[in-house]
Design an enzyme around this catalytic site. Structure first.
Site, PDB file in Angstrom:
ATOM      1  N   ASP A 428      47.239  46.995  42.651  1.00  0.00           N
ATOM      2  CA  ASP A 428      47.692  48.533  42.376  1.00  0.00           C
ATOM      3  C   ASP A 428      47.303  49.302  43.630  1.00  0.00           C
ATOM      4  O   ASP A 428      46.176  49.428  44.121  1.00  0.00           O
ATOM      5  CB  ASP A 428      47.123  49.163  41.106  1.00  0.00           C
ATOM      6  CG  ASP A 428      47.361  50.620  40.860  1.00  0.00           C
ATOM      7  OD1 ASP A 428      48.558  50.552  40.212  1.00  0.00           O
ATOM      8  OD2 ASP A 428      46.584  51.464  41.194  1.00  0.00           O
ATOM      9  N   ILE A 429      48.059  50.154  44.210  1.00  0.00           N
ATOM     10  CA  ILE A 429      47.687  50.746  45.302  1.00  0.00           C
ATOM     11  C   ILE A 429      46.973  52.172  45.004  1.00  0.00           C
ATOM     12  O   ILE A 429      47.348  52.834  43.813  1.00  0.00           O
ATOM     13  CB  ILE A 429      48.817  51.362  45.965  1.00  0.00           C
ATOM     14  CG1 ILE A 429      49.773  50.449  46.620  1.00  0.00           C
ATOM     15  CG2 ILE A 429      48.791  52.346  47.262  1.00  0.00           C
ATOM     16  CD1 ILE A 429      50.984  50.647  47.007  1.00  0.00           C
ATOM     17  N   GLU A 471      53.423  51.443  41.397  1.00  0.00           N
ATOM     18  CA  GLU A 471      52.661  51.202  42.570  1.00  0.00           C
ATOM     19  C   GLU A 471      52.099  49.861  42.248  1.00  0.00           C
ATOM     20  O   GLU A 471      51.218  49.403  42.935  1.00  0.00           O
ATOM     21  CB  GLU A 471      51.761  52.289  43.025  1.00  0.00           C
ATOM     22  CG  GLU A 471      50.669  52.280  42.259  1.00  0.00           C
ATOM     23  CD  GLU A 471      50.859  53.381  41.101  1.00  0.00           C
ATOM     24  OE1 GLU A 471      49.982  54.126  40.397  1.00  0.00           O
ATOM     25  OE2 GLU A 471      52.243  53.941  41.013  1.00  0.00           O
TER      26      GLU A 471
END
Length: 620
Positions: A428-429, A471
């Site tokens: 996950d960004i 994301e």
């Protein structure tokens, strides 16, 4: 029946049938007629042979009875029996007490007659009570005279024993008795003669020469006594069924198995007075030998005609089928895709017109195939694009969530079959929403694309990378343990952190948080693996983001509080990143720091105290 589908084969079969049916019909009628003629001829010959043999046998018996009757009228025999009768009257001699030596002259006379008459095996003179007065042999057989003499006994004699095979003499015998009369026509006794039936074989051979065949005399039990073929004491009698049929149908021939195991045609003629069955027979193979030769010749002739007609029909069919065969070959080549096929249309008949129409059809097919190929190529490209879009994310080019579920389901089934482990990374960004809000969604999309390129380059060809949503990304590492997965996750985290994103005048950096988990035996669905990786991801975020966090099995303390298992991966130390809560308790690096500074020792990385979870799993 497949061979009858061609015109040529149908013409050949029709011609052969047109030849065979009449020929076989006429041949069958001819065979039946010839067989009937042969049966009538054989029946007539066998009846004649059996009747002639029976007459010869009866005549021979009558001649022997006449000879015995002539001997019974001799003075020596009459005087001898008269003397025996007088002795019985004067001396009261009991029945059966006399011996042949009592009348030596009579015995000598019987022996002399016996030597002259060859068919006689034994001559015996007995009185009225059956006592032997004299005999031509030293051990005569006992005699049992009838109580009442028939009227014909004087001329025809009396058969004391029916014809039978006598093992002692190894010959077929017949015993007859002729009464001996006195001058006053009173019965003084009887002259008993045992006849050798082998002597009648000469008369039977003479009878068999008239119509060719075999004649056999049978006793009441069906045992052969004498005949034109040699007979022995070991001869097997006829079967009871065959003998009964011979007696029930005299004069009618039928086939049966003879004494020597041959199949013969036989006719019986009965001699009831002598208890003898006269059997005339012929070998069935010899009877129908000429008929079989005629049958074989006819079949060969029919076969030759059928072959000739078949060849002619084949040539006629070939002249018709060959042009059609060319069209068939051309049509097969066209069906196989060779539309460049062209046939010469030189003939001006029906075949020629059919050929020209065929060429026109080929041209139309050629043009139609070109159009279809163009449309098919376009459709194929569109299908490939649709297939690619159905399994990939349109922005990043990675697999989409639908394809990810299929990959995880396949990997779980593979693990359950052969226990080959796999690991799952969920990325996950960090702070992506704030990035979109501050820099815009275009830059956010560019960051997603560049991060996806880093993921695709960081994994092997056998591994899978997919965009899970927003994301979040998921990586499936095939045949990879949790430790190797942690190394791969740390490498990906470092590459993402080291990269720069956006235009030159607006360069930014981003980090990712990674949750790592390994497959378990109780994993039944893809959702179970994803949920565990998602928990590890959130633990990484709770620990400060920009880090890799594994998902291990949970442990329960004595107070009922759930805590993560001790873990301090070496990959986290290499990156100088904080480990999980209380993970430094089992870390070698933390232990070395405590030895250097016992009082103020702290782990060389940030650690947070463990917070009670209140018993609500999962523990963060």
């Amino acid at each position: 029946m497949r061979s009858l589908k061609s015109i040529r084969s149908k013409i050949v079969v029709f011609a052969i049938l047109a030849t065979l049916v009449p020929s076989l019909g006429l041949g069958l009628m001819s065979f039946r007629h010839n067989q009937g003629v042969i049966d009538e001829k054989v029946t007539h010959e066998l009846r004649s042979l059996a009747s002639y043999a029976r007459r010869e046998f009866d005549l021979w018996i009558q001649e022997r009875v006449h000879d015995v009757r002539s001997l019974s009228t001799s003075t020596v025999v009459i005087d001898g029996l008269d003397a025996v009768a007088r002795r019985q009257a004067t001396d009261s001699i009991g029945p059966g007490s006399g011996t042949p030596e009592e009348i030596p002259g009579l015995a000598l006379y019987l022996r002399s007659v016996h030597t002259r008459l060859t068919p006689l095996l034994e001559l015996t003179v007995v009185d009225t009570s059956g006592r032997i007065a004299a005999s031509s042999t030293s051990a005569p057989a006992p005699v049992h005279l009838p109580d009442v003499w028939p009227q014909s006994a004087i001329t025809e004699g009396v058969m004391l024993e029916p014809p039978r095979w006598e093992a002692a003499r190894a010959a077929p015998t017949l015993t007859i008795a002729v009464p001996v009369l006195s001058i006053d026509n009173e019965i003084l006794g009887a002259l008993v003669a045992v006849l050798d039936l082998s002597a009648v074989q000469a008369q039977l051979k003479g009878a068999a020469e008239l119509p060719p065949g075999e004649v056999i005399l049978l006793d009441a039990q069906g045992r052969p006594l004498v005949g034109t073929p040699p007979t022995t004491s070991h001869a097997i009698p006829l079967q009871a069924e065959v003998l009964q049929r011979l007696h029930a149908q005299p004069g009618l021939p039928f086939a049966f198995q003879s004494f020597d195991q041959r199949v013969v045609l036989g006719v019986a003629d009965l001699s009831h007075e002598r208890s003898v069955t006269v059997l005339a027979q012929k070998d069935r193979a010899e009877v129908y030998a000429a008929w079989r030769v005629l049958r074989n010749q006819t079949l060969m002739l029919i076969g030759g005609l059928s072959l000739l007609v078949g060849l002619l029909a084949y040539q006629i069919g070939r002249s018709i089928v060959t042009p059609l065969q060319r069209l068939i070959v051309a049509a097969e080549r066209i069906a196989g895709g060779d539309l460049a096929m062209q046939l010469p249309a030189a003939r001006d008949d029906e075949i020629g017109r059919l050929t020209r129409v065929f060429n026109q059809m080929t041209d139309s097919l050629r043009r139609g195939r070109a159009e279809i190929e163009a449309a098919s190529q376009t459709l194929q490209q569109q299908n490939q694009q649709l297939e690619r879009l159905s399994v990939t994310d349109s922005l990043t080019g990675l697999y989409n969530r639908r394809k990810l579920d299929e990959i995880l389901t396949d990997q779980i089934a593979r693990y359950q079959r052969n226990r080959r482990a796999f690991s799952v990374l969920m990325l996950d960004i960090d702070h992506f929403k704030a990035l979109n809000d501050s820099h815009g969604h275009l830059l956010g999309d560019e960051v997603l694309v560049q991060v996806a390129d880093i993921l695709a380059q960081a994994i092997r060809n056998v591994d899978y990378a997919a965009r899970y949503g927003g994301e979040e990304f998921v990586i499936v590492l095939v045949d990879t343990s949790s430790q190797a997965a942690l190394d791969t996750a740390e490498r990906i985290r470092a590459k993402v952190a080291d990269a720069s994103y956006g235009a030159i005048e607006q360069r930014i950096t981003v980090t990712v948080s990674v949750g790592v988990t390994e497959c378990r035996e109780d994993d039944a669905t893809a959702d179970a693996v994803i949920a565990r990786a998602d928990q590890a991801l959130y633990q990484a975020k709770d620990a400060g983001r920009n880090r890799v966090h594994p998902r291990y099995a949970r442990a329960t303390t004595r107070r009922g509080r759930h805590e993560p298992a001790p873990a301090c991966p070496a990959a986290l130390h290499r990156a100088r990143l904080p480990c999980a809560p209380d993970a430094h308790a089992g870390c070698n690096r933390c232990a070395r720091a405590a030895q250097r500074e016992p009082e103020t020792a702290r782990p060389p990385h940030r650690a947070r105290p463990v917070r009670p979870c209140g018993g609500r799993p999962p523990c963060r």
